[in-house]
Enzyme design. Structure first.
Site, PDB file in Angstrom:
ATOM      1  CG  HIS A 193       1.279   5.504   5.109  1.00  0.00           C
ATOM      2  ND1 HIS A 193       0.687   6.313   6.040  1.00  0.00           N
ATOM      3  CD2 HIS A 193       0.587   4.352   5.119  1.00  0.00           C
ATOM      4  CE1 HIS A 193      -0.312   5.669   6.617  1.00  0.00           C
ATOM      5  NE2 HIS A 193      -0.387   4.478   6.074  1.00  0.00           N
ATOM      6  CG  HIS A 214      -5.758  -2.027   9.600  1.00  0.00           C
ATOM      7  ND1 HIS A 214      -6.110  -0.959   8.808  1.00  0.00           N
ATOM      8  CD2 HIS A 214      -5.487  -1.520  10.810  1.00  0.00           C
ATOM      9  CE1 HIS A 214      -6.069   0.140   9.517  1.00  0.00           C
ATOM     10  NE2 HIS A 214      -5.684  -0.170  10.741  1.00  0.00           N
ATOM     11  CG  ASN A 272      -1.855   1.119   1.307  1.00  0.00           C
ATOM     12  OD1 ASN A 272      -1.458   2.255   1.102  1.00  0.00           O
ATOM     13  ND2 ASN A 272      -3.113   0.840   1.604  1.00  0.00           N
ATOM     14  NE  ARG A 296      -7.515  11.225   5.821  1.00  0.00           N
ATOM     15  CZ  ARG A 296      -8.017  10.642   6.916  1.00  0.00           C
ATOM     16  NH1 ARG A 296      -7.270   9.805   7.606  1.00  0.00           N
ATOM     17  NH2 ARG A 296      -9.240  10.885   7.318  1.00  0.00           N
ATOM     18  CB  THR A 313      -9.708   1.569   7.201  1.00  0.00           C
ATOM     19  OG1 THR A 313      -9.202   2.291   6.083  1.00  0.00           O
ATOM     20  CG2 THR A 313     -11.107   1.101   6.893  1.00  0.00           C
ATOM     21  NE  ARG A 324      -9.392   8.399   4.513  1.00  0.00           N
ATOM     22  CZ  ARG A 324      -9.651   7.520   5.484  1.00  0.00           C
ATOM     23  NH1 ARG A 324      -8.878   6.485   5.651  1.00  0.00           N
ATOM     24  NH2 ARG A 324     -10.672   7.685   6.275  1.00  0.00           N
TER      25      ARG A 324
HETATM   26  N1  PXP Z   1      -6.115  -3.139   3.905  1.00  0.00           N
HETATM   27  C1  PXP Z   1      -7.063  -2.180   3.962  1.00  0.00           C
HETATM   28  C2  PXP Z   1      -8.402  -2.489   3.399  1.00  0.00           C
HETATM   29  C3  PXP Z   1      -6.775  -0.915   4.511  1.00  0.00           C
HETATM   30  O1  PXP Z   1      -7.737   0.020   4.557  1.00  0.00           O
HETATM   31  C4  PXP Z   1      -5.471  -0.676   4.996  1.00  0.00           C
HETATM   32  C5  PXP Z   1      -5.151   0.658   5.585  1.00  0.00           C
HETATM   33  O2  PXP Z   1      -5.205   1.632   4.603  1.00  0.00           O
HETATM   34  C6  PXP Z   1      -4.519  -1.686   4.871  1.00  0.00           C
HETATM   35  C7  PXP Z   1      -4.867  -2.923   4.361  1.00  0.00           C
HETATM   36  C8  PXP Z   1      -3.088  -1.479   5.265  1.00  0.00           C
HETATM   37  O3  PXP Z   1      -2.987  -1.221   6.621  1.00  0.00           O
HETATM   38  P1  PXP Z   1      -1.576  -0.776   7.228  1.00  0.00           P
HETATM   39  O4  PXP Z   1      -1.256   0.556   6.612  1.00  0.00           O
HETATM   40  O5  PXP Z   1      -1.839  -0.716   8.696  1.00  0.00           O
HETATM   41  O6  PXP Z   1      -0.578  -1.815   6.832  1.00  0.00           O
END
Ligand code: PXP
Length: 247
Positions: free
Chosen positions: A14, A198, A11, A53, A104, A49
């Site tokens: 960030h 997450h 992801n 953001r 989330t 989002r």
């Molecule tokens: N999966 C989903 C559906 C999410 O919303 C997020 C957070 O944006 C993540 C995975 C990744 O979470 P983390 O950034 O805590 O690794």
């Protein structure tokens, strides 16, 4: 029989967050896609989002043009469904979204959908599916949410691992892990593909990889945090070494 390796979705939100904080052209998200894929990430995940953001509309389009496999996280709104239909990601993960939250915070609350909202949900999943976009629903690890996801027509679910991550190294860790194990097993038994994500990091990921029937993990915050010190490639390789050492 050896199971398939769990796929890793990286992801990039960030990184986009740093870019957005000054409205600069750097850090370059396409470079991030390239580095992540070269390091062995199976797919790129982004969350556009409603408040924009971090990822911006143009970022999403450019990432779509460069990523081999794109998983697009979004809230269930008409605006986002239309955006997804033009973006054409490979996967679309529908997540709950609250403006005030930092991230989330829980899965979709499917049980409180009224009849009309359920129909709209079903219709939109069907539209996305027919456009060739596989839909996943981000839910808490419980049977009710899994059954409802199936009823709504999703082929995939993503189990929210936040509770497990928060309880890691506490007395409640194994109960939270068990919830995920039971949920993955049940979802698999009714034909759903099971992703997770997450709050996962190099410390808590190993046990998640030992759960049967996990297809994919999505990780953002901990990878980008590690990347600040040792680079994106190294951060992804560390996560992949954990995934690869569990079967
Ligand atoms: N999966 C989903 C559906 C999410 O919303 C997020 C957070 O944006 C993540 C995975 C990744 O979470 P983390 O950034 O805590 O690794």
């Amino acid at each position: 029989m050896k199971k398939n390796r769990i796929r890793l979705g990286v992801n990039l939100d960030h990184i986009a967050f740093i870019k957005k904080s000054r409205d600069t052209l750097y850090p370059n998200l396409i470079d991030a896609v390239q580095i992540a894929e070269d390091a062995g990430a199976d797919l790129i995940t982004i969350h556009l989002r409603e408040d924009r953001r971090h990822i911006q509309d143009l970022d999403a389009k450019q990432i779509r043009d460069h990523a081999k496999i794109l998983n697009f996280e979004m809230a269930h709104t008409e605006e986002m469904v239309n955006f997804a239909l033009t973006l054409k990601p490979n996967y679309c993960c529908i997540v709950p979204e609250k403006r005030e939250e930092k991230t989330t915070e829980g899965g979709l609350n499917l049980k409180d959908l009224d009849k009309n909202s359920k129909e709209v949900f079903k219709k939109n999943i069907d539209i996305l599916n027919k456009a060739g976009i596989k839909v996943s629903l981000f839910i808490d690890p419980n049977k009710e949410s899994i059954i409802l996801s199936k009823e709504l027509g999703a082929e995939l679910i993503e189990l929210h691992t936040g509770r497990y991550a928060n309880k890691f190294n506490t007395i409640d860790e194994f109960e939270a892990l068990d919830e995920l194990t039971q949920s993955a097993s049940y979802a698999n038994s009714i034909g759903l593909t099971v992703n997770v994500g997450h709050g996962l990091n190099v410390e808590n990921l190993g046990q998640i990889c030992s759960i049967p029937h996990i297809n994919e993990v999505n990780i953002g915050h901990s990878i980008i945090s590690q990347a600040v010190f040792t680079g994106l490639k190294d951060a992804i390789l560390k996560i992949l070494s954990i995934i690869n050492n569990h079967d």
